[in-house]
Design an enzyme around this catalytic site. Structure first.
Site, PDB file in Angstrom:
ATOM      1  N   ARG A 111      26.409  29.954   6.412  1.00  0.00           N
ATOM      2  CA  ARG A 111      27.314  30.873   7.124  1.00  0.00           C
ATOM      3  C   ARG A 111      27.026  30.869   8.629  1.00  0.00           C
ATOM      4  NH1 ARG A 111      31.607  31.213   5.977  1.00  0.00           N
ATOM      5  NH2 ARG A 111      31.941  30.753   8.126  1.00  0.00           N
ATOM      6  N   LYS A 146      34.853  35.500  31.336  1.00  0.00           N
ATOM      7  CA  LYS A 146      35.155  36.393  30.201  1.00  0.00           C
ATOM      8  C   LYS A 146      34.648  35.759  28.907  1.00  0.00           C
ATOM      9  CE  LYS A 146      39.004  38.460  32.641  1.00  0.00           C
ATOM     10  NZ  LYS A 146      40.452  38.492  32.852  1.00  0.00           N
ATOM     11  N   LYS A 178      36.933  39.061  45.904  1.00  0.00           N
ATOM     12  CA  LYS A 178      38.084  39.655  45.224  1.00  0.00           C
ATOM     13  C   LYS A 178      38.553  40.902  45.968  1.00  0.00           C
ATOM     14  CE  LYS A 178      38.337  38.921  40.853  1.00  0.00           C
ATOM     15  NZ  LYS A 178      38.207  38.891  39.399  1.00  0.00           N
ATOM     16  N   GLU A 207      40.365  35.548  46.600  1.00  0.00           N
ATOM     17  CA  GLU A 207      41.531  35.980  45.818  1.00  0.00           C
ATOM     18  C   GLU A 207      42.579  36.566  46.764  1.00  0.00           C
ATOM     19  OE1 GLU A 207      40.991  38.524  42.125  1.00  0.00           O
ATOM     20  OE2 GLU A 207      41.885  39.958  43.513  1.00  0.00           O
ATOM     21  N   ASP A 243      46.365  35.609  42.611  1.00  0.00           N
ATOM     22  CA  ASP A 243      46.139  36.578  41.548  1.00  0.00           C
ATOM     23  C   ASP A 243      47.450  37.172  41.048  1.00  0.00           C
ATOM     24  OD1 ASP A 243      44.694  38.245  39.845  1.00  0.00           O
ATOM     25  OD2 ASP A 243      44.822  39.889  41.284  1.00  0.00           O
TER      26      ASP A 243
END
Ligand code: SF4
Length: 692
Positions: A111, A146, A178, A207, A243
């Protein structure tokens, strides 16, 4: 950064496994804990099984080395045989890998191994759909930060396997200015200036949310007309992130920018929209969903009941037998045109095909002596094949069955870092007159060439003592790279006190030392190490002596000095083999070096007691399957010290290379640029003369 803007270069298999190791330990602790109750209740302890991992859906596979590490960590007797490579596509029903060995361990590990494999393959598959969707445009698909906590290296590796590229790995390897940074600094210009002042060496991305902000970036020094500007140049912006812009805004941004700086589209990128975004003309498209929302690729493992005398499924036995027959047939067909060299750390099922086996020094000599062979297949790691290619005759070709088989230690020094060290030392002393560069053979060809060009030399663990003496007879100081332990152990044995050795940290200016300390040093030791040998610890020596009084501890000089000092003997691979061969029956050895070699010595010398220094119970060997079964152990230290990259060479990969030669196809040749080879040969020939 790479040319394409990717910031990651740390997802090679050795790094992948390094990052996977703590996750594997965590997974084993949470899933198996004290044991797999069902398998222990239902399966006899000596039952062997054959598992087949197949794809239930179509996709791209990633994470095979991690799955292999899980099986081997749960039970070192389990053999994992991949049938494809990471990055390969599969259709439903395709065979991905086979696992052979003790049933209890196999089912306990199943597993966990599949969880890693399904998750990483899911990311690779999802990435490939985006990559395919933008095919034919200039856009490169990038990941983001992320990622699931702790999984970053693995998940970004999977993105690469799917054909995407990595954005920055973390907050410290690239700056991304940013909206919140801009708000705090007062303007884009102010934020970028502060960024460059604080960390001038780091690339900067900014950004922007609209065309006005883009105009401000384009108006900054280092952008206009600077499409060839070096990365990280003060005042420059390396990339602009658009962005959450709509398509019209992106097209206008592309026109306005006119190629002066790379543009990255970010935010709200879906599969339905990605082709249109790419068509707008941006250079990069970053997608968080690649790592946070990829569905798994469905894979399953089915086991078959054991048959045959050995308990192995007959089909498994025949796979190994057929492979061996195919390799022997190819060798016979090629005759003297083919020579196979095998390092002592290779697995038994590979080294059996070697015409010459040895350590780095012997194989370097063997490679130079193979004058008649047209092809030299090197069963070892990349730097060894490079060394053979450097010493090869004109017209000879050197091949490595797996080009990913690198050396963790060799990768710890690169030419740019060594040149920087040389330059910095040059501001403190006359390096060309005072310092001899000495590189361990476990290093890239470019570093050997550096030594050749600067009056330096190569060494192996067999001749390090002689080479160091030679070097110190030429000039008063030595810069030794990349293995600090071999350097320190050798210098100490030569009578150089520790106070006259300086550890050179390539991450720090002047290696982390003041000029006065550098002037005082006779040996500069590069801060590198072999992960396999650094795992041996003084407590392993102590524990073995307590458990088996009279046992002799013998270690490789790549082990830390504290271990070498405690050991009864220390020496190269060749030395270790020779000492065992000349010892009388009944001698007990705890040996601190790569596990395949220790296990082979144990099998070849049943009249002696031989064990790995890292294993806790020499009596706990498995029988007849070539690998040990380790039970109990020093707390947390029962994992054998395999060199994972050496183990990447498998009979399957060897068969592919030699059968390719029979068919006129040269697979995985290893070449070294002529100017690098010329200077590297100078350093290697100096070594061969010194140790003749
Ligand atoms: S054992 Fe260590 S030094 Fe040798 S090839 Fe493996 S990683 Fe490199």
């Amino acid at each position: 950064m790479t040319e394409s803007g990717s910031t990651s270069s740390i997802t090679q298999p050795a790094d992948l496994l390094e990052a996977a190791r703590p996750l594997i330990e965590l997974a084993i602790a949470e899933d198996i804990g004290p044991g797999d109750a069902t398998s222990e209740a239902v399966l006899p302890a000596d039952l062997f099984l054959h598992g087949r991992i197949t794809a239930k859906g179509a996709g791209v596979v990633a994470g095979l080395p991690v799955a292999a590490a899980v099986f081997s960590r749960v039970d070192p007797n389990l053999r994992f045989v991949p049938h494809i490579q990471d990055g390969d596509s599969v259709a439903p029903g395709d065979l991905v890998a086979e696992v052979m060995g003790p049933g209890r361990g196999m089912l306990a590990a199943e597993r966990i191994a599949l969880n890693f494999l399904q998750h990483l393959s899911g990311i690779a598959t999802f990435t490939r759909t985006f990559v395919d969707a933008v095919a034919g445009t200039r856009a490169t698909i990038l990941d983001t930060r992320k990622t699931h906590p702790g999984y970053r290296v693995l998940e970004k590796y999977a993105v690469r396997m799917g054909g995407g590229q990595n954005h920055r790995m973390s907050l410290h390897d690239m700056m991304l200015v940013k909206d919140n940074h801009i708000e705090a600094a007062g303007s884009i210009t102010a934020a970028v200036e502060r960024a460059h002042t604080a960390y001038p060496e780091l690339p900067v991305e900014v950004e922007v949310k609209d065309l006005d902000e883009l105009r401000e970036v384009l108006g900054m020094a280092g952008v206009a007309g600077m499409e060839t500007r070096p990365t990280g140049m003060a005042g420059a912006v390396d990339r602009v992130m658009l962005d959450n812009m709509d398509l019209e805004g992106m097209r206008a941004a592309v026109d306005l920018t006119a190629g002066r700086v790379g543009l990255e589209a970010s935010g709200g990128v879906t599969l339905a929209r990605v082709a249109a975004i790419a068509a707008a003309g941006v250079d990069y498209i970053s997608i968080g969903a690649l790592t946070h929302s990829a569905p798994v690729l469905d894979l399953s493992m089915l086991v078959s009941a054991p048959t045959g005398e050995t308990g192995f499924d007959e089909s498994v036995r025949s796979t190994a037998t057929e492979l061996a027959a195919r390799i022997r047939e190819a060798k016979a067909a090629l005759g003297p045109a083919l020579v196979i060299l095998g390092h002592h750390y290779q697995r038994d099922d590979v080294i059996q095909f070697a015409d010459f086996r040895g350590d780095s020094l012997k194989l370097a000599r063997d490679a130079a002596a193979c004058r008649d062979a047209q092809y030299i297949v090197f069963c070892g790691v990349h730097f060894m094949a490079e060394t053979a290619a450097i010493l090869a005759q004109p017209g000879q070709t050197v091949l490595l069955p797996d080009l990913e088989a690198g050396c963790y230690l060799a990768e710890m020094a690169d030419l740019a870092d060594v040149e920087r060290a040389w330059t910095q030392l040059g501001t403190v002393m006359d390096v060309e007159r005072e310092v001899v560069p000495v590189t361990y053979v476990n290093s890239a060809a470019a570093l050997k060439a550096f030594c050749g060009q600067h009056g330096g030399v190569v060494c192996t663990s067999s001749n390090a003592q002689a080479v160091l003496a030679w070097a110190l007879a030429q000039r008063p100081r030595v810069l030794f790279f990349p293995d600090q332990h071999l350097g320190r152990n050798t210098a100490k044995r030569a009578g150089i006190p520790l106070e006259e050795m300086a550890l050179w940290d390539p991450q720090r200016s002047f290696g982390g030392h003041a000029a006065e300390a550098l002037r005082h040093a006779r040996v500069f030791l590069w801060r590198g190490w072999c992960d396999v040998h650094q795992r041996f610890l003084p407590e392993h020596v102590t524990a073995w002596r307590e458990r088996r009084p009279g046992i002799r501890v013998m270690v490789h000089p790549e082990c830390p000095m504290e271990v070498v000092d405690l050991a009864d003997e220390a020496g190269s691979t060749a030395y270790i083999i020779r000492r065992v061969e000349e010892s009388p029956p009944g001698t007990g050895w705890a040996i601190g070096t790569e596990f395949n070699l220790v296990n082979r010595l144990k099998n070849e010398h049943p009249e002696q007691f031989i064990t790995s220094l890292r294993l806790s119970s020499g009596e706990a060997w498995g029988s007849g399957h070539g690998t040990p079964h380790c039970v109990g152990g020093l707390e947390g230290e029962s994992e054998p010290s395999y060199c994972s990259t050496m183990n990447a060479i498998t009979p399957e990969k060897l068969a592919r290379v030699v059968e390719g030669l029979v068919q006129g196809e040269v697979i995985n040749p290893v070449t070294v640029p002529p100017d690098v080879a010329r200077w590297a040969r100078v350093a290697l020939e100096r070594m061969l003369e010194v140790s003749a």
